[in-house]
Design a protein around this motif. Structure first.
Motif, short mmCIF file in Angstrom:
data_model
loop_
_atom_site.label_atom_id
_atom_site.label_comp_id
_atom_site.label_asym_id
_atom_site.label_seq_id
_atom_site.Cartn_x
_atom_site.Cartn_y
_atom_site.Cartn_z
N VAL A 576 -24.26 24.10 1.64
CA VAL A 576 -23.71 22.88 2.25
C VAL A 576 -22.19 22.93 2.32
CG1 VAL A 576 -23.51 20.38 2.04
CG2 VAL A 576 -25.69 21.50 1.51
N ASP A 577 -21.56 23.28 1.20
CA ASP A 577 -20.09 23.31 1.16
C ASP A 577 -19.53 24.33 2.16
OD1 ASP A 577 -20.10 21.37 -0.78
OD2 ASP A 577 -19.97 22.78 -2.45
N LYS A 578 -20.14 25.51 2.22
CA LYS A 578 -19.64 26.54 3.12
C LYS A 578 -19.80 26.12 4.58
CE LYS A 578 -20.50 30.40 -0.07
NZ LYS A 578 -21.27 31.63 -0.31
N VAL A 579 -20.93 25.50 4.90
CA VAL A 579 -21.16 25.07 6.28
C VAL A 579 -20.08 24.10 6.74
CG1 VAL A 579 -22.68 23.74 7.79
CG2 VAL A 579 -23.64 25.48 6.28
N ILE A 580 -19.81 23.07 5.92
CA ILE A 580 -18.84 22.06 6.30
C ILE A 580 -17.45 22.67 6.47
CG2 ILE A 580 -17.74 19.90 5.63
CD1 ILE A 580 -20.70 19.67 6.44
N LYS A 581 -17.04 23.53 5.54
CA LYS A 581 -15.72 24.15 5.61
C LYS A 581 -15.59 25.08 6.81
CE LYS A 581 -14.79 24.08 0.61
NZ LYS A 581 -14.59 24.94 -0.59
N ILE A 582 -16.61 25.90 7.02
CA ILE A 582 -16.54 26.89 8.10
C ILE A 582 -16.58 26.22 9.47
CG2 ILE A 582 -17.81 28.78 9.22
CD1 ILE A 582 -18.57 29.70 6.35
N VAL A 583 -17.48 25.24 9.65
CA VAL A 583 -17.57 24.57 10.95
C VAL A 583 -16.29 23.79 11.23
CG1 VAL A 583 -18.79 22.80 12.27
CG2 VAL A 583 -20.09 24.45 10.91
N ARG A 584 -15.75 23.11 10.21
CA ARG A 584 -14.51 22.35 10.41
C ARG A 584 -13.35 23.28 10.82
NH1 ARG A 584 -13.90 20.04 5.73
NH2 ARG A 584 -14.44 17.87 6.24
N ASP A 585 -13.19 24.38 10.09
CA ASP A 585 -12.08 25.28 10.40
C ASP A 585 -12.28 25.95 11.76
OD1 ASP A 585 -9.60 26.69 9.22
OD2 ASP A 585 -10.83 28.37 9.91
N THR A 609 -32.05 16.43 7.88
CA THR A 609 -31.79 16.70 6.47
C THR A 609 -30.40 16.20 6.12
OG1 THR A 609 -30.79 18.87 6.89
CG2 THR A 609 -33.20 18.80 6.62
N PRO A 610 -30.07 16.05 4.84
CA PRO A 610 -28.72 15.61 4.46
C PRO A 610 -27.64 16.55 4.99
CG PRO A 610 -30.23 15.38 2.61
CD PRO A 610 -30.98 16.10 3.69
N LEU A 611 -27.92 17.86 5.05
CA LEU A 611 -26.93 18.80 5.57
C LEU A 611 -26.60 18.49 7.02
CD1 LEU A 611 -25.17 21.32 5.59
CD2 LEU A 611 -27.22 22.70 5.94
N PHE A 612 -27.62 18.21 7.81
CA PHE A 612 -27.39 17.88 9.21
C PHE A 612 -26.54 16.61 9.34
CE2 PHE A 612 -28.69 15.58 13.07
CZ PHE A 612 -28.36 16.51 14.04
N ASP A 613 -26.85 15.61 8.53
CA ASP A 613 -26.08 14.36 8.58
C ASP A 613 -24.62 14.60 8.20
OD1 ASP A 613 -28.38 13.01 9.31
OD2 ASP A 613 -28.88 12.40 7.24
N GLN A 614 -24.39 15.46 7.22
CA GLN A 614 -23.02 15.75 6.80
C GLN A 614 -22.24 16.48 7.91
OE1 GLN A 614 -22.31 17.25 2.75
NE2 GLN A 614 -24.45 16.75 2.28
N ILE A 615 -22.93 17.38 8.59
CA ILE A 615 -22.27 18.08 9.71
C ILE A 615 -21.85 17.09 10.79
CG2 ILE A 615 -22.59 19.75 11.57
CD1 ILE A 615 -24.52 21.27 9.73
N ILE A 616 -22.77 16.18 11.17
CA ILE A 616 -22.48 15.20 12.21
C ILE A 616 -21.36 14.27 11.77
CG2 ILE A 616 -23.42 13.25 13.52
CD1 ILE A 616 -24.47 15.96 14.43
N ASP A 617 -21.40 13.81 10.50
CA ASP A 617 -20.36 12.91 10.00
C ASP A 617 -18.99 13.59 10.02
OD1 ASP A 617 -22.22 10.93 9.62
OD2 ASP A 617 -22.50 11.33 7.47
N MET A 618 -18.96 14.87 9.62
CA MET A 618 -17.69 15.58 9.60
C MET A 618 -17.12 15.72 11.01
SD MET A 618 -16.24 18.76 10.39
CE MET A 618 -17.60 19.92 10.37
N LEU A 619 -17.97 16.06 11.98
CA LEU A 619 -17.50 16.22 13.35
C LEU A 619 -17.01 14.89 13.93
CD1 LEU A 619 -20.22 18.66 14.79
CD2 LEU A 619 -17.85 19.21 14.20
N ARG A 620 -17.70 13.81 13.58
CA ARG A 620 -17.24 12.49 14.05
C ARG A 620 -15.92 12.11 13.42
NH1 ARG A 620 -23.08 9.30 13.78
NH2 ARG A 620 -23.85 9.99 15.83
N THR A 621 -15.77 12.41 12.14
CA THR A 621 -14.50 12.12 11.45
C THR A 621 -13.35 12.89 12.08
OG1 THR A 621 -15.69 11.76 9.37
CG2 THR A 621 -13.31 12.19 9.22
#
Length: 782
Positions: A576-585, A609-621
Motif C-alpha cells: 500500500v505504501d509503495k503504491v501511493i508513493k510511486i503513483v504520486r511521484d 478494496t481499501p487500497l483502491f480507495d486510498q489511490i483515488i483519494d490521493m489522486l483527488r487530493t
C-alpha cells in the motif's frame, strides 16, 4: 484534335462576363497586408507577406524533354498552385515560354501530314518512304503555337474558376512611354478584376536583341528572353516577389554536377565574382547568368526574387507555395547581408573544428568541461540577469504556461546542480573517444580493433529550457562531437550568455567553433534539410516538437521519443505504501515531463478494496483528473469521464485509469497502447516482477520505482541529451555512450594480402585478445 478539345473546354463569352462580375464582388480572403514598394524583403519568412507575385516559367519547365510539345502534367501542377494563391487574395501574373515548342509540335504534325498526302498521290499507294523534316524557323513556330498555348492555360485555369488573359509584348512596349503606360494600366485592370495575366514576348515579330544592351540601368531593358521580361515586368508592376522557375535547384557557385559545386541558399549583390557559370539551358535562349543578371536588376527595383527548380517531380507540385510560405527552396536574392555566418557556414565550421576536438587528449576535453562548470558558478550573476530578462519578457507576453515558465527560469541552485553534473561528465570523458571495445589477432602481425569514435555533427533542438545548453555542450565535448544548437526564442538572452561561456571554455584548446548557436531566422524544417552536413538530430522538448522534427527530417536520423505514454501497473500483491508513493511521484511530481505516468493499470482484484480507495483519494487530493478506460467504466455505476483514447499523453494533472485481469494482460495492454518509453510494476512478488521486466519491451522497465527515474541524472549519466524509444543505436536516457559510434582499425606489417580461399582462410588465427580500459590513442601491451 488537341486544340479542338481545348476550345470546347474554354468559357463562352457569357461565362467570362459572369466570372468578371463574381471577381469584382468576391471578398479577398487570407490576403496578406500590402507594403510600400521600394525595398525587397530581407528574409525568406517575409515572403508570406507578398501580395503581388510574378511567376516566370522557363522553357525547360514548360517544354517536354524532346523539346517538341509541352510538359502537361508539370504545367497542370503549376497552374493549380497559382490558382490557389490567386484565390487566397494574392495578385498573380505568369510570364511563360512554350509557344515555340507548342508551334514546333503542331507544324511538324502538319508537315508530316502534308508530305504523306503528296507521297500517296504521287506513288498511288500508301507505302511511305523516309521523310525528312525541314528546319523550322522559331518565329513561325511561335506564331503557330501561341494560340494553342493560351487555349491550354485557359482550359487548365477554368478548372479552378480562374480567368486568364493573354498579353504579348515586345521591346517597344517598354521603351515607349505611352505604350508602357498602356501596358501598365491594362495589367492593373486585369489584376483588379481578379484575372491572371499570362505574358509572353511576341516572338513572331520581336527583333533580335541588341548586343550588350540587356538590363543597362533601371529604365533600359532588352527583352531578349523571358528572364529579362519577367524582371522588367515585376519592377514595372511593383511586384513584391518574382519566382523564376528553371530546371536547376537554384544558383551554384560553379556549374551544377561538378564535384565542388556548392548550392547558394541566399545570394547577395556583389557576390557575382564568386560564381562560375556553365552552359545555357537545353532549350530557350537564357542561361543561369541571364537569370542572375535579371534577378539582381529586379532586386535593385524593389522586387524580391527566388530562382528554383520547376521540373523536379517530387517538388513541382508545391514549389511555388513553399516559396511563398517562406520555406528554404531555391536561391533567395537579398540585399541585406547578415552580420554573422549563415547556418550552413556555422555547420561547416563546427564540423571542421569538431574533428580537432575529437583528436584532443581526453584530459584536455575534461579540462574544457571543468572550466565550463567553473564559469557557471563564477559568472552566475551574468547568467541570472539574462534569465531575468527572458522571464520578464515571457511574463509580459503572457502566453507561456506555468510548466514552461518553470523550465525557463534559472536559479543559483540550478546552476550549482548543473556544475556538479558537468564535473561528472568530465570524469566520464576520460574514457570515451578511442576506447577499444574489441581486439582480435587475425593472423601474425595482423590485428583488428573496434574503437569508439564521435558520431560527427549533432543538431540539438530544445525549447524553453536553457539549462539544456551547458548539459548537451558538455556531453558533445566529452564525446568529441561538433554541436549545432537551436534554442527556443523564449530563452534567447540566457542561451546567448551560456553559449558565450561554452565557447570561452572551448577556447582553452583552440576549438571555440566546435559548438555553434543558431540564432538566425532559420526554420527548424530548413535545418532538418541539411542532410549532407548534420549526422544526428536530437529534439529536446514536447512530444509535439519531437514528432514535428521526425516528420521534417530529410535523410537525417532523429534520436527521440514520439510520445511519453508511461504506465504504472498495480499488482494484487503490491504494498500500500509503495503504491501511493510511486503513483504520486510518477504523476504529480512533474506532470509535463515525458516520463510522467499517463495511464494507471489496476488489477481487477484491487477494485473495492481499501487500497483502491486510498489511490483515488490521493489522486483527488493532488487534483488529478481521472479518465476511465472502457473496462474500468463498466465496473462503476457513476464513473469519471470516459477516456477518448487509451493512447493519450496528457502532460498535465490528468491520467487514464483502466482495469486488467493479470500481469500478462497488463503487458499486453502496454504493448498495444504504450509508446515504449517507461513502464512500471508495483508488486511484492519477485516472480511476477521478473516476468514483467522480461516480457515488456520498453526502453525503461521499473519494479517498485517511480517512472520519473527515467532521467539521465537519476541514472548517474551526469546529464542526458534526450530519451530515445528507438530500436537501434540508443534507448532510454541517452548520455555520453549514446553519442558515440565505432570504427574498425586494422594494423598489419604490409606482408599479408587478403586471401578468401578456403586454404587461405584457414591460415588466419582469429585469436581474441584481452581488452583493457585504455585511453584515447593508447593501446595496452597486448
Amino acid at each position: 484534335m488537341l486544340l479542338r478539345r481545348l476550345t470546347l473546354c474554354s468559357r463562352s463569352p457569357l461565362d467570362f462576363q459572369r466570372h468578371v462580375c463574381r471577381s469584382l464582388t468576391r471578398p479577398l480572403t487570407q490576403a496578406p497586408q500590402g507594403r510600400a514598394h521600394g525595398s525587397s524583403f530581407a528574409h525568406r519568412s517575409e515572403l508570406r507577406q507578398a501580395k503581388r507575385i510574378v511567376v516566370k516559367l522557363g522553357s525547360a519547365v514548360v517544354t517536354r524533354g524532346d523539346e517538341c510539345g509541352l510538359a502537361l502534367g508539370r504545367l497542370a501542377s503549376i497552374v493549380e498552385q497559382v490558382a490557389m494563391l490567386q484565390n487566397q487574395g494574392r495578385e498573380m501574373m505568369i510570364v511563360t515560354s512554350g509557344a515555340v515548342a507548342f508551334g514546333k509540335q503542331r507544324l511538324r504534325h502538319e508537315i508530316l501530314l502534308s508530305q504523306s498526302v503528296r507521297q500517296a498521290l504521287h506513288s498511288g499507294h500508301n507505302q511511305l518512304k523516309d521523310m525528312s523534316l525541314p528546319v523550322l524557323e522559331a518565329r513561325a513556330c511561335a506564331a503557330a503555337g501561341q494560340s494553342g498555348l493560351m487555349a491550354l492555360y485557359e482550359a487548365m485555369f477554368t478548372q479552378y474558376s480562374t480567368c486568364t488573359a493573354q498579353v504579348l509584348v515586345t521591346n517597344l512596349d517598354f521603351h515607349d512611354d505611352e505604350k508602357r503606360q498602356n501596358l501598365n494600366s491594362t495589367l492593373q485592370e486585369l489584376l483588379r478584376m481578379n484575372i491572371v495575366p499570362i505574358i509572353n514576348t511576341n516572338d513572331a515579330v520581336v527583333p533580335p536583341p541588341e548586343p550588350n544592351s540587356d538590363l543597362q540601368g533601371v529604365n533600359v531593358i532588352s527583352i531578349k528572353d523571358n528572364d529579362s521580361l519577367a524582371a522588367r515586368l515585376a519592377v514595372e508592376m511593383k511586384a513584391d516577389l518574382l519566382i523564376a522557375l528553371s530546371d536547376v535547384e537554384g544558383l551554384y557557385d560553379s556549374p551544377p554536377g561538378t564535384d565542388d559545386a556548392k548550392f547558394i541558399d541566399i545570394f547577395y549583390p556583389g557576390d557575382q565574382q564568386s560564381i562560375t557559370y556553365g552552359t545555357k539551358s537545353r532549350v530557350g535562349i537564357g542561361g543561369m547568368e541571364a537569370k542572375v543578371k535579371a534577378a539582381l536588376w529586379a532586386l535593385q527595383g524593389g522586387t524580391s526574387v527566388v530562382i528554383a527548380n520547376g521540373t523536379h517531380p517530387k517538388v513541382t507540385g508545391h514549389v511555388i507555395t513553399d516559396i511563398v510560405e517562406g520555406k528554404k527552396v531555391g536561391t533567395f536574392f537579398s540585399e541585406i547581408k547578415p552580420a554573422g555566418p549563415t547556418v550552413e557556414q556555422q555547420t561547416e565550421m563546427a564540423r571542421n573544428t569538431g574533428r580537432t576536438l575529437a583528436s584532443l587528449h581526453p584530459d584536455q576535453r575534461s579540462e574544457i568541461i571543468c572550466h565550463l562548470a567553473e564559469l557557471l558558478t563564477e559568472r552566475k550573476e551574468e547568467i541570472l540577469a539574462a534569465s531575468k530578462m527572458d522571464m520578464d519578457q515571457a511574463a509580459n507576453a503572457g502566453h507561456l504556461p506555468p510548466a514552461m515558465l518553470k523550465r525557463l527560469s534559472l536559479s543559483p541552485a540550478k546552476l550549482n546542480s548543473l556544475a556538479i553534473g558537468l564535473r561528472q561528465i568530465a570524469v566520464a570523458a576520460q574514457d570515451s573517444v578511442g576506447r577499444v571495445l574489441q581486439r582480435t589477432r587475425l593472423a601474425h602481425n595482423l590485428e583488428l580493433e573496434q574503437i569508439t569514435v564521435p558520431i560527427g555533427v549533432l543538431l540539438v533542438i530544445f525549447e524553453a529550457r536553457p539549462d539544456c545548453l551547458p548539459q548537451v555542450s558538455a556531453l558533445a565535448i566529452a564525446s568529441g562531437n561538433a554541436l549545432l544548437l537551436k534554442g527556443g526564442k523564449e530563452a534567447a538572452n540566457t542561451n546567448r550568455v551560456l553559449h558565450q561561456l561554452t565557447q570561452e571554455a572551448l577556447s582553452m584548446h583552440g576549438v571555440k567553433e566546435a559548438v555553434q548557436l543558431v540564432s538566425t531566422r532559420e526554420e527548424v524544417e530548413d535545418l532538418c534539410r541539411l542532410d549532407k552536413m548534420i549526422d544526428l538530430i536530437i529534439p529536446r522538448g514536447s512530444s509535439q516538437l519531437v514528432r514535428d522534427i521526425q516528420r521534417a527530417a530529410k535523410g537525417i536520423p532523429v534520436l527521440g521519443h514520439s510520445e511519453g505514454i508511461c504506465h504504472v501497473y498495480v499488482d494484487t500483491e503490491a504494498s500500500v505504501d509503495k503504491v501511493i508513493k510511486i503513483v504520486r511521484d510518477s504523476k504529480c511530481d512533474y506532470p509535463a515531463a515525458c516520463n510522467a505516468m499517463e495511464t494507471l493499470l489496476i488489477h481487477r482484484d484491487i477494485l473495492r478494496t481499501p487500497l483502491f480507495d486510498q489511490i483515488i483519494d490521493m489522486l483527488r487530493t493532488e487534483k488529478v483528473k481521472i479518465h476511465a478506460g472502457p473496462r474500468f467504466a463498466s465496473y462503476l455505476t457513476f464513473s469519471p469521464s470516459e477516456a477518448k483514447s487509451l493512447r493519450t499523453e496528457y502532460g498535465d494533472l490528468e491520467c487514464c485509469m483502466e482495469v486488467v485481469d493479470s500481469m500478462e494482460e497488463a503487458v499486453e495492454h502496454i504493448h498495444k497502447y504504450g509508446s515504449s518509453h517507461t513502464d512500471v510494476i508495483v508488486t511484492e512478488n519477485e516472480d511476477t516482477a521478473e516476468q514483467f521486466l522480461q516480457q515488456l519491451d520498453s526502453a525503461c522497465v521499473f519494479w517498485n520505482a517511480s517512472s520519473r527515474f527515467a532521467d539521465g541524472y537519476r541514472f548517474g549519466l551526469g546529464a542526458e541529451v534526450g530519451i530515445s524509444t528507438a530500436r537501434i543505436h540508443a534507448r532510454g536516457p541517452v548520455g555520453l555512450e549514446g553519442l558515440l559510434t565505432t570504427k574498425w582499425v586494422l594494423r598489419g606489417d604490409g606482408h599479408i594480402a587478403a586471401d578468401f580461399s578456403e586454404q587461405g582462410t584457414m591460415k588466419y588465427l582469429h585469436e581474441n585478445l584481452p581488452v583493457t580500459q585504455t585511453l584515447a590513442g593508447q593501446r595496452d601491451s597486448n
